[in-house]
Scaffold this motif. Structure first.
Motif, short mmCIF file in Angstrom:
data_model
loop_
_atom_site.label_atom_id
_atom_site.label_comp_id
_atom_site.label_asym_id
_atom_site.label_seq_id
_atom_site.Cartn_x
_atom_site.Cartn_y
_atom_site.Cartn_z
N ARG A 298 5.15 1.46 3.06
CA ARG A 298 4.28 0.69 2.17
C ARG A 298 3.07 0.09 2.87
O ARG A 298 2.40 -0.77 2.32
CB ARG A 298 5.08 -0.41 1.48
N ASN B 40 9.23 -2.09 5.18
CA ASN B 40 8.83 -1.15 4.15
C ASN B 40 9.57 -1.48 2.86
O ASN B 40 10.34 -2.45 2.81
CB ASN B 40 9.12 0.29 4.61
N HIS C 271 0.85 -1.19 0.00
CA HIS C 271 0.00 0.00 0.00
C HIS C 271 0.89 1.24 0.00
O HIS C 271 0.95 1.99 0.97
CB HIS C 271 -0.93 0.00 1.22
N VAL C 272 1.58 1.45 -1.11
CA VAL C 272 2.47 2.61 -1.24
C VAL C 272 1.66 3.88 -1.47
O VAL C 272 1.94 4.93 -0.88
CB VAL C 272 3.50 2.38 -2.37
N GLY C 273 0.65 3.81 -2.33
CA GLY C 273 -0.31 4.90 -2.47
C GLY C 273 0.12 6.05 -3.35
O GLY C 273 -0.60 7.06 -3.44
N HIS C 274 1.26 5.97 -4.01
CA HIS C 274 1.69 7.04 -4.91
C HIS C 274 2.62 6.45 -5.95
O HIS C 274 3.27 5.43 -5.71
CB HIS C 274 2.38 8.17 -4.14
N HIS D 43 0.52 2.13 4.95
CA HIS D 43 -0.63 2.99 5.16
C HIS D 43 -0.68 4.17 4.20
O HIS D 43 -1.39 5.15 4.46
CB HIS D 43 -0.64 3.52 6.60
N GLU D 44 0.07 4.09 3.10
CA GLU D 44 0.06 5.14 2.09
C GLU D 44 0.38 6.51 2.68
O GLU D 44 -0.22 7.54 2.32
CB GLU D 44 -1.30 5.17 1.37
N THR D 45 1.35 6.57 3.58
CA THR D 45 1.69 7.84 4.21
C THR D 45 2.54 8.73 3.32
O THR D 45 2.62 9.94 3.55
CB THR D 45 2.46 7.61 5.53
N GLY D 46 3.21 8.13 2.35
CA GLY D 46 4.07 8.89 1.47
C GLY D 46 5.42 9.22 2.07
O GLY D 46 6.23 9.92 1.44
#
Length: 599
Positions: A457, A489, A392-395, A459-462
């Motif tokens: 990777r 991560n 869950h990288v989110g970007h 919680h999609e914190t960036g």
């Protein structure tokens, strides 16, 4: 401590065992004409019989009167027999295999029990991941005794993990069937400083009458070590000097002497035993982390015992270090660890005391492996969905994601660089002048310096930490892996941004693992869809994937042993000297964040 890992509890079979020993009830199995490695007295006894009933040992000596018409008899014909081997500290996740598949590989090698610390999967999936490991272990005869992960995250405030463990979680998990103690207490600074949350975990473990396992990784044998042991910690596997081993044992702490795929501490620290005339009841041999290719090609504890004997350790002592000593460490010596009446019938056979090669493994009185192969069926894996799909990288990750802005307009910049120590867990902080090009700091392949990043990777914190590493020998390409202790991560390192992005995106798309890329091509991938740490494929297939990755690393210039394991420790902020997490560079001597560049 009550044992729930044997076929039948001792209290339920006392009458049957007594009657079998007397011969009024015949044994289920009798081993005849064996050479017994007696770990209680450190001697070899010739011509010994062992009578077994209800999965336990009823008699050791002359067992002729215990044989009836239905008794199975195994003629050892002068072979050695010893208690089944036990690993006092192991992370099964580092084998990249499920617990059941791990068992299929190590049981034929003589391993009958492990004290596993599933804190790798716990950092990704929380208590549900630990439960999945315990449940998976039940499909195999291996006695997989679990510890509750203690440090999730490893050092609070320095990284972002997929979950969190505190005193309340420890209290709950201590009630689970299959739990034996608390996993390695890596947050030793907080133990010494009296942190209430950390001491709350210790308190809950001691209240549950369980064992606390340790991780004291600094070369201190004074007040700090005393404080750590006084807090209830019973054992430690982080010794790197003989004097560490000796002083821990002198203080009543079990010294777990490590020899894994990447960590080759044993040949150095075993000198604490071989060069001193001491009682070594507090010494154990352990693996900590072992990769599938090592397990398949060399073995598990049998391999470690052979290596220890080659280093000058008496073979009977080496066997004690993987039998009665670990059993005593975990307060299970009343049930396991010796071939004596009443104990669980976990027994291994071999021909040569100085070159131990296991030919037969018995667990709870049943032959479970012969001549390198399991003789009983292991069920199919069935991991829940909650331990899959954990990327869950989110970007988007692009080459620009890895650019590092220079702090000034100079041609070079003084930079903190992590230098690895091959086959050791520690590293060095180096200050190097790195080149600047078009305003960005670049790696320096000529001096063996790569760029690296740790990308959150879970919680999609960036969040992302950037740095440089030296010592792997890469001349080209990049690598990425989601095996990155302990937060796991996304760790990426390489000689150029394009290959780094390719390797990172390959793992994001496949659900985690390890990847090597060079010249715009993916060279090798190890697929680890379970928490980004494991696969449920057979060991041989995993060993083949790892071998291909190893060849790719060598093609890129790296020649050290198990480089992916050394790489995986770079984010672990409880080991000296300098580490990189998704939050930045951490000085693990002072436990504070430091700048990448020196002004």
């Amino acid at each position: 401590m009550l044992n729930t890992f044997c076929r039948k509890p001792h209290y339920a079979v006392t009458r049957q065992l007594a009657m079998t020993a007397m011969g009024t009830r015949k044994a289920d199995l009798v081993i005849r004409n064996a050479r017994l490695v007696n770990v209680c007295t450190a001697e070899i006894q010739e011509g010994i019989d062992v009578a077994i009933a209800e999965g336990r040992i009823a008699l050791v000596g002359d067992g002729a009167h215990c044989i009836g018409p239905d008794t199975k008899v195994i003629d050892a014909a002068g072979q050695y027999i010893a208690p089944g081997f036990m690993d006092a500290h192991i992370h099964v996740e580092s084998s990249m295999m499920s617990v059941g598949e791990y068992a299929r590989v190590v049981v034929p090698r003589g391993t009958t029990g492990i004290f596993m610390d599933p804190h790798e999967i716990c950092n990704v999936c929380g208590p549900a991941g630990v439960k999945a490991m315990i449940d998976d272990a039940r499909r195999a005869p291996l006695k997989a005794m679990s510890n509750v992960p203690s440090c999730v995250p490893a050092v609070a405030g320095f990284e972002d993990t997929g979950s969190h463990i505190g005193p309340e979680e420890v209290r709950e998990m201590m009630t689970w069937d299959g739990v034996m103690g608390l996993g390695e207490m890596m947050s030793f600074p907080n133990v010494l400083n009296g942190d209430p949350a950390i001491h709350g975990e210790l308190e809950e473990t001691l209240k549950a009458d369980q064992v606390i396992t340790g991780h004291y990784s600094v070369p201190d044998t004074g007040a700090g070590l005393n404080a750590y042991i006084a807090s209830g910690v019973r054992c430690c596997h982080e010794s790197t000097r003989p004097e560490d081993v000796l002083e821990k044992m002198r203080r009543g702490m079990y010294a777990l002497i490590r020899y894994g795929s990447a960590w080759h501490d044993m040949p150095v620290i075993i000198k604490a035993i071989t060069e001193n005339h001491i009682d070594d009841r507090f010494a154990c041999l352990i693996s900590d982390d072992t990769h599938p290719d090592t397990l398949v090609d060399k073995g598990h504890l049998d391999h470690i015992v052979r290596c220890a004997v080659r280093e000058g350790l008496d073979p009977v002592k080496a066997i004690q270090f993987v039998t009665i000593n670990p059993a005593t460490c975990f307060r299970m010596d009343h049930e396991m660890g010796s071939i004596t009446p009443g104990k669980c019938a976990d027994i291994v056979f071999f021909d040569d005391l100085n070159d131990i090669r296991i030919t037969r493994t018995i667990i709870d009185g049943e032959v479970v492996a012969e001549n390198g192969r399991m003789t009983v069926k292991i069920g199919a894996p069935n991991f829940p969905d909650c331990v899959r799909n954990t990327m869950h990288v989110g970007h988007p990750v692009t080459p620009d994601s890895f650019r590092i802005q220079a702090p000034s307009g100079a041609d070079t910049v003084k930079t903190r660089v992590i230098e690895i120590i091959p086959e050791r867990v520690g590293n060095y902080e180096r200050i190097l002048d790195l080149p600047v090009r078009d305003g960005y700091v670049e790696p320096d392949s000529g001096r063996d310096v790569m760029k690296m990043a740790v990308i959150e990777r879970h919680h999609e914190t960036g969040t992302k930490g950037m740095g440089f590493v030296k010592g792997f020998g890469f001349r080209k390409g990049a690598m990425a892996q989601t095996v990155a202790h302990d937060a796991h991560n996304l760790l990426v390192a390489g000689t150029n941004d394009e290959d780094m992005a390719l390797a990172a995106n390959t793992l994001i798309q496949c659900g985690g693992g390890m990847c090597a890329a060079a010249d715009g091509q993916v060279l090798a991938v190890v697929l680890l869809p379970i928490a980004g740490l494991m696969n449920d494929l057979p060991a041989e297939e995993m060993a083949d994937q790892v071998a291909k990755l190893d060849r790719a690393w060598k093609e890129m210039g790296c020649s050290i042993a198990s480089p992916y394991m050394t790489m995986a420790l770079i984010p672990l902020a409880c080991l000296p000297e300098l580490r990189l997490t998704n939050r930045g560079l951490v000085d693990c001597r002072t436990f504070r964040f430091v700048d990448l560049f020196l002004q």
